[in-house]
Write a protein that holds these residues in place. Sequence first.
Motif, PDB file in Angstrom:
ATOM      1  N   MET A   1       0.830  -1.174   0.000  1.00 37.49           N
ATOM      2  CA  MET A   1       0.000   0.000   0.000  1.00 37.49           C
ATOM      3  C   MET A   1       0.876   1.238   0.000  1.00 37.49           C
ATOM      4  O   MET A   1       1.715   1.396   0.858  1.00 37.49           O
ATOM      5  N   THR A   2       0.618   2.093  -0.915  1.00 34.94           N
ATOM      6  CA  THR A   2       1.369   3.328  -0.936  1.00 34.94           C
ATOM      7  C   THR A   2       0.411   4.492  -0.740  1.00 34.94           C
ATOM      8  O   THR A   2      -0.538   4.645  -1.487  1.00 34.94           O
ATOM      9  N   TYR A   3       0.665   5.235   0.293  1.00 38.61           N
ATOM     10  CA  TYR A   3      -0.135   6.399   0.634  1.00 38.61           C
ATOM     11  C   TYR A   3       0.674   7.655   0.343  1.00 38.61           C
ATOM     12  O   TYR A   3       1.891   7.583   0.183  1.00 38.61           O
ATOM     13  N   PRO A   4       0.025   8.826   0.324  1.00 35.49           N
ATOM     14  CA  PRO A   4       0.784  10.073   0.162  1.00 35.49           C
ATOM     15  C   PRO A   4       1.838  10.213   1.269  1.00 35.49           C
ATOM     16  O   PRO A   4       1.685   9.693   2.375  1.00 35.49           O
ATOM     17  N   SER A   5       2.910  10.919   0.954  1.00 31.17           N
ATOM     18  CA  SER A   5       4.036  11.013   1.900  1.00 31.17           C
ATOM     19  C   SER A   5       3.626  11.639   3.231  1.00 31.17           C
ATOM     20  O   SER A   5       4.140  11.250   4.282  1.00 31.17           O
ATOM     21  N   ALA A   6       2.706  12.599   3.209  1.00 32.15           N
ATOM     22  CA  ALA A   6       2.262  13.219   4.463  1.00 32.15           C
ATOM     23  C   ALA A   6       1.552  12.199   5.351  1.00 32.15           C
ATOM     24  O   ALA A   6       1.731  12.189   6.576  1.00 32.15           O
ATOM     25  N   ILE A   7       0.784  11.313   4.733  1.00 32.79           N
ATOM     26  CA  ILE A   7       0.089  10.277   5.496  1.00 32.79           C
ATOM     27  C   ILE A   7       1.088   9.244   6.017  1.00 32.79           C
ATOM     28  O   ILE A   7       1.000   8.810   7.173  1.00 32.79           O
ATOM     29  N   GLU A   8       2.035   8.864   5.190  1.00 31.25           N
ATOM     30  CA  GLU A   8       3.063   7.914   5.625  1.00 31.25           C
ATOM     31  C   GLU A   8       3.818   8.461   6.840  1.00 31.25           C
ATOM     32  O   GLU A   8       4.111   7.738   7.785  1.00 31.25           O
ATOM     33  N   LYS A   9       4.129   9.746   6.805  1.00 30.40           N
ATOM     34  CA  LYS A   9       4.842  10.381   7.920  1.00 30.40           C
ATOM     35  C   LYS A   9       3.989  10.367   9.184  1.00 30.40           C
ATOM     36  O   LYS A   9       4.479  10.074  10.278  1.00 30.40           O
ATOM     37  N   ALA A  10       2.705  10.661   9.032  1.00 33.95           N
ATOM     38  CA  ALA A  10       1.799  10.675  10.181  1.00 33.95           C
ATOM     39  C   ALA A  10       1.627   9.273  10.757  1.00 33.95           C
ATOM     40  O   ALA A  10       1.643   9.091  11.984  1.00 33.95           O
ATOM     41  N   LEU A  11       1.470   8.280   9.904  1.00 31.95           N
ATOM     42  CA  LEU A  11       1.322   6.909  10.383  1.00 31.95           C
ATOM     43  C   LEU A  11       2.593   6.417  11.065  1.00 31.95           C
ATOM     44  O   LEU A  11       2.527   5.698  12.072  1.00 31.95           O
ATOM     45  N   ALA A  12       3.744   6.812  10.537  1.00 31.83           N
ATOM     46  CA  ALA A  12       5.011   6.447  11.175  1.00 31.83           C
ATOM     47  C   ALA A  12       5.109   7.080  12.559  1.00 31.83           C
ATOM     48  O   ALA A  12       5.564   6.442  13.517  1.00 31.83           O
ATOM     49  N   TYR A  13       4.678   8.338  12.679  1.00 36.97           N
ATOM     50  CA  TYR A  13       4.690   9.001  13.986  1.00 36.97           C
ATOM     51  C   TYR A  13       3.772   8.272  14.961  1.00 36.97           C
ATOM     52  O   TYR A  13       4.138   8.025  16.117  1.00 36.97           O
ATOM     53  N   LEU A  14       2.570   7.918  14.505  1.00 37.69           N
ATOM     54  CA  LEU A  14       1.622   7.245  15.391  1.00 37.69           C
ATOM     55  C   LEU A  14       2.123   5.864  15.821  1.00 37.69           C
ATOM     56  O   LEU A  14       1.764   5.384  16.897  1.00 37.69           O
ATOM     57  N   GLN A  15       2.954   5.225  15.006  1.00 39.23           N
ATOM     58  CA  GLN A  15       3.508   3.934  15.403  1.00 39.23           C
ATOM     59  C   GLN A  15       4.607   4.089  16.448  1.00 39.23           C
ATOM     60  O   GLN A  15       4.827   3.182  17.246  1.00 39.23           O
ATOM     61  N   THR A  16       5.287   5.228  16.445  1.00 37.43           N
ATOM     62  CA  THR A  16       6.345   5.440  17.434  1.00 37.43           C
ATOM     63  C   THR A  16       5.792   5.868  18.785  1.00 37.43           C
ATOM     64  O   THR A  16       6.455   5.696  19.799  1.00 37.43           O
ATOM     65  N   VAL A  17       4.589   6.420  18.800  1.00 40.47           N
ATOM     66  CA  VAL A  17       3.971   6.878  20.039  1.00 40.47           C
ATOM     67  C   VAL A  17       3.281   5.684  20.699  1.00 40.47           C
ATOM     68  O   VAL A  17       2.709   4.827  20.030  1.00 40.47           O
ATOM     69  N   ASP A  18       3.331   5.647  21.998  1.00 37.94           N
ATOM     70  CA  ASP A  18       2.709   4.548  22.743  1.00 37.94           C
ATOM     71  C   ASP A  18       1.214   4.825  22.895  1.00 37.94           C
ATOM     72  O   ASP A  18       0.786   5.466  23.848  1.00 37.94           O
ATOM     73  N   ILE A  19       0.428   4.356  21.923  1.00 35.79           N
ATOM     74  CA  ILE A  19      -1.022   4.524  21.994  1.00 35.79           C
ATOM     75  C   ILE A  19      -1.665   3.145  22.118  1.00 35.79           C
ATOM     76  O   ILE A  19      -1.133   2.152  21.624  1.00 35.79           O
ATOM     77  N   PRO A  20      -2.819   3.067  22.782  1.00 36.56           N
ATOM     78  CA  PRO A  20      -3.495   1.772  22.943  1.00 36.56           C
ATOM     79  C   PRO A  20      -3.851   1.143  21.597  1.00 36.56           C
ATOM     80  O   PRO A  20      -4.017   1.822  20.584  1.00 36.56           O
ATOM     81  N   LYS A  21      -3.992  -0.161  21.609  1.00 37.43           N
ATOM     82  CA  LYS A  21      -4.219  -0.928  20.386  1.00 37.43           C
ATOM     83  C   LYS A  21      -5.511  -0.522  19.670  1.00 37.43           C
ATOM     84  O   LYS A  21      -5.563  -0.504  18.445  1.00 37.43           O
ATOM     85  N   GLU A  22      -6.552  -0.180  20.417  1.00 45.09           N
ATOM     86  CA  GLU A  22      -7.841   0.147  19.787  1.00 45.09           C
ATOM     87  C   GLU A  22      -7.791   1.430  18.953  1.00 45.09           C
ATOM     88  O   GLU A  22      -8.668   1.662  18.133  1.00 45.09           O
ATOM     89  N   TYR A  23      -6.776   2.258  19.151  1.00 47.89           N
ATOM     90  CA  TYR A  23      -6.649   3.492  18.367  1.00 47.89           C
ATOM     91  C   TYR A  23      -5.726   3.319  17.161  1.00 47.89           C
ATOM     92  O   TYR A  23      -5.507   4.252  16.413  1.00 47.89           O
ATOM     93  N   ARG A  24      -5.175   2.157  16.965  1.00 48.67           N
ATOM     94  CA  ARG A  24      -4.231   1.941  15.866  1.00 48.67           C
ATOM     95  C   ARG A  24      -4.905   1.583  14.547  1.00 48.67           C
ATOM     96  O   ARG A  24      -4.285   1.622  13.508  1.00 48.67           O
ATOM     97  N   GLY A  25      -6.155   1.195  14.561  1.00 44.58           N
ATOM     98  CA  GLY A  25      -6.868   0.859  13.330  1.00 44.58           C
ATOM     99  C   GLY A  25      -7.441   2.106  12.674  1.00 44.58           C
ATOM    100  O   GLY A  25      -7.727   3.100  13.334  1.00 44.58           O
ATOM    101  N   TYR A  26      -7.598   2.043  11.359  1.00 44.42           N
ATOM    102  CA  TYR A  26      -8.142   3.184  10.621  1.00 44.42           C
ATOM    103  C   TYR A  26      -9.326   2.712   9.792  1.00 44.42           C
ATOM    104  O   TYR A  26      -9.257   1.664   9.149  1.00 44.42           O
ATOM    105  N   PRO A  27     -10.421   3.467   9.821  1.00 48.65           N
ATOM    106  CA  PRO A  27     -11.618   3.058   9.074  1.00 48.65           C
ATOM    107  C   PRO A  27     -11.344   2.926   7.577  1.00 48.65           C
ATOM    108  O   PRO A  27     -10.411   3.532   7.037  1.00 48.65           O
TER     109      PRO A  27
END
Length: 128
Positions: A1-27
């Motif tokens: 899957m290739t997303y726009p670079s701004a989205i890739e950057k945001a998703l990479a940031y969200l993976q580095t942050v310690d957030i609960p599992k239920e917030y990691r999915g995207y509709p």
Amino acid sequence: MTYPSAIEKALAYLQTVDIPKEYRGYPRLYRFLWKKGIVFPPALLSGFFTNTLFFGLRYGTLLVLAIFFLVERNNWSFPGGLFYRWVIYGVVIGLGCAFDIRRIQKKLKLLSWQEVQNLPAKTDTANV
């Protein structure tokens, strides 16, 4: 899957942050927009107004259609009443969702969309 670079950057940031599992999915709607090249920030990084509009339009429309088909399909009235309900439910649901997401953003101490986009790009290449 290739997303726009701004989205890739945001998703990479969200993976580095310690957030609960239920917030990691995207509709699916988010993923569909991203695949089409539309840069729409994830809800956890979106602003209050963006979340209000997105969730208000999405869930307000679903609620009004459900009410129309389940309750009022035999009592057809002027479509203005349906529009009036759509606006009221959309605003109420949108504000509720936006306040909930804002609470989660503050609890998890997340950066805003603009702050994430201004982060320096990481390079994974090793120095040889």
